[in-house]
Design a protein around this motif. Structure first.
Motif, PDB file in Angstrom:
ATOM      1  N   PRO A  30       9.122   0.503   4.965  1.00  0.00           N
ATOM      2  CA  PRO A  30       8.568  -0.426   3.962  1.00  0.00           C
ATOM      3  C   PRO A  30       9.641  -1.309   3.330  1.00  0.00           C
ATOM      4  CG  PRO A  30       7.634   1.757   3.678  1.00  0.00           C
ATOM      5  CD  PRO A  30       8.728   1.885   4.683  1.00  0.00           C
ATOM      6  N   ASP A  33      10.617  -3.965   5.779  1.00  0.00           N
ATOM      7  CA  ASP A  33       9.560  -4.968   5.840  1.00  0.00           C
ATOM      8  C   ASP A  33       9.656  -5.908   4.638  1.00  0.00           C
ATOM      9  OD1 ASP A  33       7.244  -6.190   6.780  1.00  0.00           O
ATOM     10  OD2 ASP A  33       5.981  -4.960   5.464  1.00  0.00           O
ATOM     11  N   GLU A 123      -3.623  -9.361   3.567  1.00  0.00           N
ATOM     12  CA  GLU A 123      -2.643  -8.491   4.215  1.00  0.00           C
ATOM     13  C   GLU A 123      -1.668  -7.900   3.196  1.00  0.00           C
ATOM     14  OE1 GLU A 123      -1.153  -6.159   6.810  1.00  0.00           O
ATOM     15  OE2 GLU A 123      -2.989  -7.327   7.065  1.00  0.00           O
ATOM     16  N   ALA A 126      -3.190  -4.860   1.789  1.00  0.00           N
ATOM     17  CA  ALA A 126      -3.139  -3.769   2.773  1.00  0.00           C
ATOM     18  C   ALA A 126      -1.742  -3.155   2.809  1.00  0.00           C
ATOM     19  CB  ALA A 126      -3.530  -4.292   4.145  1.00  0.00           C
ATOM     20  N   ARG A 127      -0.745  -4.029   2.749  1.00  0.00           N
ATOM     21  CA  ARG A 127       0.646  -3.549   2.802  1.00  0.00           C
ATOM     22  C   ARG A 127       0.983  -2.733   1.555  1.00  0.00           C
ATOM     23  NH1 ARG A 127       4.651  -6.195   0.861  1.00  0.00           N
ATOM     24  NH2 ARG A 127       6.737  -5.420   1.319  1.00  0.00           N
ATOM     25  N   LEU A 129      -1.085  -1.083  -0.290  1.00  0.00           N
ATOM     26  CA  LEU A 129      -1.786   0.203  -0.228  1.00  0.00           C
ATOM     27  C   LEU A 129      -1.034   1.166   0.678  1.00  0.00           C
ATOM     28  CD1 LEU A 129      -5.505  -1.010   0.020  1.00  0.00           C
ATOM     29  CD2 LEU A 129      -4.345  -0.056  -1.967  1.00  0.00           C
ATOM     30  N   ARG A 130      -0.513   0.633   1.784  1.00  0.00           N
ATOM     31  CA  ARG A 130       0.276   1.491   2.686  1.00  0.00           C
ATOM     32  C   ARG A 130       1.485   2.046   1.969  1.00  0.00           C
ATOM     33  NH1 ARG A 130      -0.592  -2.179   6.688  1.00  0.00           N
ATOM     34  NH2 ARG A 130       1.428  -3.167   6.400  1.00  0.00           N
ATOM     35  N   LEU A 131       2.169   1.155   1.238  1.00  0.00           N
ATOM     36  CA  LEU A 131       3.384   1.580   0.515  1.00  0.00           C
ATOM     37  C   LEU A 131       3.069   2.701  -0.470  1.00  0.00           C
ATOM     38  CD1 LEU A 131       5.132  -1.791  -0.399  1.00  0.00           C
ATOM     39  CD2 LEU A 131       5.900  -0.079   1.231  1.00  0.00           C
ATOM     40  N   ALA A 133       0.583   4.776  -0.253  1.00  0.00           N
ATOM     41  CA  ALA A 133      -0.170   5.848   0.406  1.00  0.00           C
ATOM     42  C   ALA A 133      -1.606   5.948  -0.126  1.00  0.00           C
ATOM     43  CB  ALA A 133       0.545   7.184   0.262  1.00  0.00           C
ATOM     44  N   PRO A 135      -5.484   5.085   0.759  1.00  0.00           N
ATOM     45  CA  PRO A 135      -6.325   4.687   1.898  1.00  0.00           C
ATOM     46  C   PRO A 135      -6.973   3.324   1.667  1.00  0.00           C
ATOM     47  CG  PRO A 135      -6.836   6.923   1.188  1.00  0.00           C
ATOM     48  CD  PRO A 135      -5.918   6.349   0.162  1.00  0.00           C
ATOM     49  N   ARG A 136      -7.169   2.606   2.761  1.00  0.00           N
ATOM     50  CA  ARG A 136      -7.662   1.229   2.630  1.00  0.00           C
ATOM     51  C   ARG A 136      -9.184   1.166   2.564  1.00  0.00           C
ATOM     52  NH1 ARG A 136      -6.005  -3.623   6.788  1.00  0.00           N
ATOM     53  NH2 ARG A 136      -6.666  -5.341   5.471  1.00  0.00           N
TER      54      ARG A 136
END
Lengths: 338, 351
Positions: A30, A33, A123, A126-127, A129-131, A133, A135-136
């Motif tokens: 992350p 990125d 996006e 989404a990114r 949310l990933r960072l 943890a 869920p989307r």
């Protein structure tokens, strides 16, 4: 020794000087990125030494990512002058690391809400949310956005950790009064995350079954008596509250459990012997547990078990444990006709 | 429609009976498609059409076998397990009908000395799409000619038009899922009203079909005795008990994951809340005394109507049977044997 903000060429960085390195021992995709997208959002620190050359103080990963990306010859850094005190630099480095912001539940929720409003479904969201943890899934996202817009009391409780994330997310969709009642109950108890969610689940279910409201359940006389009890500590209050809510949701099962306890007490099993009904009295698998230290003790318990069986008391206990009312007379249904 | 079955018998029926429906031919209908209530998928089924009832070893199972002709249902009952079949959310029919009948025939021929009780209502409603598929027009005559098998059609609709043009030959049972009026209104609002189901039952009975009624899921609610009692009285008034082969009873039970699904899809429903405990099969079910109370009430009323009627419990243990009936299936040779006897006694069918 004030640092100076200026461009540091990658070619002049001494990459082998790792005196200030605090490795994290895990890859940081992350961060990589992020650096690719935005560069260094805060400047790395370097220490000027003879050369021209620079020792990296803070920002090892970011500088490596930028160097490897080869998109620019260097990057702007905070440059500490030659002769800066090494010990002082090391302490600053540790201080910085220790005070780096780790987002708590409330901050996460506010961040999600902010990005969700600026770029819903994008996006970047989404990114993010990933960072974090998260869920989307749309429903999960909606919960977080709702929590992010909640009032201060709930967010503070979530930030402090007195309310677990799952409970906070759930309470965000409750009315102000219901949420306050839940916080009044949960915050002082300081119980675990799983118990917090259990208590909230039970309140929801009891309200549904009794066609009442969650507020009524959480502010009921029975709940208040437990929470205000002067002689119980938090752990005892938590257990009492759980038992109370269980009794409200499972009145028949609790009544059966209490009746079984009374019946067992009347039978007066020998010490070292325990009769265990099936969980929730479901099924026919009962257990007898024998605890012993010596063979003689075991022998006595086995004798007692046989006596229990011969006396018919075991059958009575089991029948009472699994029967409902009077047994019906077997009908002819299902028998072959002559 | 998948190309492989687009020219098959089922596809032909659908085109004939749904002339205005847009048909799209594809090589493969994907799984995990988004839910589309306007879509009917017709696919090639590559698995076994004949399946065992998904009972578990912990409770007594009726030994019913399933003829798997399609999947999903659009009736939208709040308690329906099909909501959990997220991989196939759309109505789906298996277009390779000839393969299904071939497997069915093979199965019956391989075991000629066994009574095969076969139903079609496990993974979809048996009659929901029958006006368009006409599947009953093939199934009923097929079973009419088989000495060792009976067909049970299970439905919550009153789509019996095709059935009335057929000669069942004493080998088809038409079963209706029944409930209290309150449960029907609140939890299965898109199904046929109870009065329509009973009118259909009466009509089917007059046309030579045998009947079954399934009180499953039973859901205790305020005044449930009056509610279920009233439904029983309506059945008693509508049909001749000698035409009823069996009545099953089953209290509401569900896999734990369904709880959240019900809350999300049917926010007004509260059926997932109550004195549910985890059963031996890991499903959530009412605490046993509540189930026994439901069953005891029903059994007593049904016995008064017809003491010889086969009444059975769907997926219950020996202790609950003992409390509700005074015996366990084992004492009568097992539950499948009890139902076989009911088929023999009422329908005169035995291998």
């Amino acid at each position: 020794m004030e640092p100076e903000y200026r461009l540091v060429p990658f070619a002049e960085v001494d990459w082998d000087d790792l005196r200030f390195d605090i490795p994290s021992f895990v890859p940081d995709a992350p961060l990589e990125d992020s650096v690719r997208r935005y560069g260094c959002l805060t400047p790395p620190w370097v220490l000027e030494k003879e050369g021209p050359a620079y020792t990296v103080v803070d920002g090892f990963k970011r500088l490596r990512f930028l160097r490897d990306a080869a998109q620019a010859p260097g990057v702007h850094c905070l440059v500490y002058p030659k002769g800066s005190d090494f010990a002082d630099m090391a302490l600053r480095r540790v201080e910085l690391r220790c005070t780096e912001v780790m987002q708590n539940t409330a901050e996460k929720a506010v961040l999600v809400r902010l990005v969700g409003e600026v770029e819903p479904g994008g996006e970047d969201l989404a990114r993010l949310l990933r960072l974090m943890a998260i869920p989307r899934q749309p429903l999960v996202l909606a919960d977080w956005i709702r929590l992010g817009g909640s009032r201060e009391r709930l967010l503070s409780a979530a930030a402090e950790g007195t309310i677990c994330p799952k409970a906070a997310l759930r309470l965000a969709s409750w009315s102000l009064e219901e949420s306050d009642a839940a916080l009044d109950a949960l915050v002082p108890l300081r119980c675990s995350a799983s118990i917090q969610t259990e208590i909230l689940d039970r309140a929801v279910e009891i309200a549904a079954v009794r066609e009442s409201s969650r507020l009524n359940v959480l502010t009921s006389e029975g709940v208040r008596v437990i929470l205000d009890h002067a002689d119980l500590n938090n752990r005892e209050k938590t257990e009492a509250l759980r038992r109370h809510l269980f009794g409200l949701l499972y009145p028949r099962l609790r009544e059966r459990e209490e009746r079984f306890s009374r019946e067992i007490a009347e039978v007066a099993l020998p010490s070292g012997m325990r009769l265990v009904p099936p969980p929730s009295f479901e099924g026919e698998r009962w257990k007898i547990e024998l605890s012993f230290s010596t063979e003689a003790e075991l022998d006595a318990l086995l004798d007692a078990s046989r006596d229990l069986l011969a006396s018919g008391r075991l059958r009575t206990l089991r029948d009472r444990g699994t029967s409902f009312g009077e047994k019906p007379v077997a009908p002819d249904s299902g028998r072959r006709k002559p | 429609m998948e190309r492989e079955v687009a020219d098959g018998w089922l596809a032909g029926s659908l085109r004939r009976n749904l002339p205005d429906a847009a048909v799209r031919i594809v090589e493969r209908v994907p799984d995990n498609a988004p839910h589309d209530p306007d879509l009917l998928e017709v696919v090639t089924y590559r698995g076994r059409f004949m399946r065992e009832c998904p009972g578990t070893r912990h409770y007594f199972c009726c030994g019913y076998r399933i003829l798997h002709f399609g999947l999903q249902c659009s009736l939208g009952c709040t308690y329906c397990i099909l909501q959990a079949y997220l991989n196939n959310p759309n109505l789906r029919l298996f277009g390779n009908t000839e393969a299904m009948f071939a497997e069915l025939e093979r199965e019956l021929d391989e075991h000629p000395d066994v009574l095969h009780r076969i139903g079609t209502g496990e993974f979809t409603d048996s009659l929901l799409l029958d006006p368009y598929t006409g599947l009953s027009r093939r199934l009923v005559p097929f079973f009419a000619g088989r000495g060792n098998a009976v067909l049970e059609i299970k439905s919550k609709t009153d789509f019996i038009g095709n059935l009335l043009e057929l000669e069942p030959g004493g080998h088809t049972i038409v079963g209706w899922s029944m409930n209290s009026a309150r449960v029907r209104t609140r939890e299965e609002s898109r199904t046929a009203p109870l009065s329509n189901r009973l009118r259909a039952a009466r009509t089917c009975s007059d046309a030579g079909y045998y009947l079954a009624f399934h009180f499953d899921p039973m859901i205790p609610h305020a005044n449930w005795r009056e509610g279920y009692g009233a439904t029983l009285e309506r059945i008693f008034a509508a049909v001749d008990p000698s035409r009823v082969v069996y009545v099953s009873l089953g209290a509401f039970r569900f896999m734990p994951d369904l709880k959240r699904t019900i809350a999300l899809r049917h926010p007004k429903s509260t059926i997932q809340y109550g004195e549910f405990i985890r059963g031996l099969d890991e499903k959530m079910r009412y605490y046993r005394d509540i189930r026994v109370e439901l069953y005891t009430f029903m059994v007593e009323r049904l016995r008064r109507w017809d003491p010889d009627l086969c009444v059975y419990l769907c997926m219950e243990g020996g202790d609950v049977w003992e409390d509700a009936f005074g015996f366990t299936p084992d004492a009568r040779g097992g539950l499948p044997a009890m139902l076989d006897r009911a088929v023999h006694d009422r329908m005169g069918v035995a291998p």
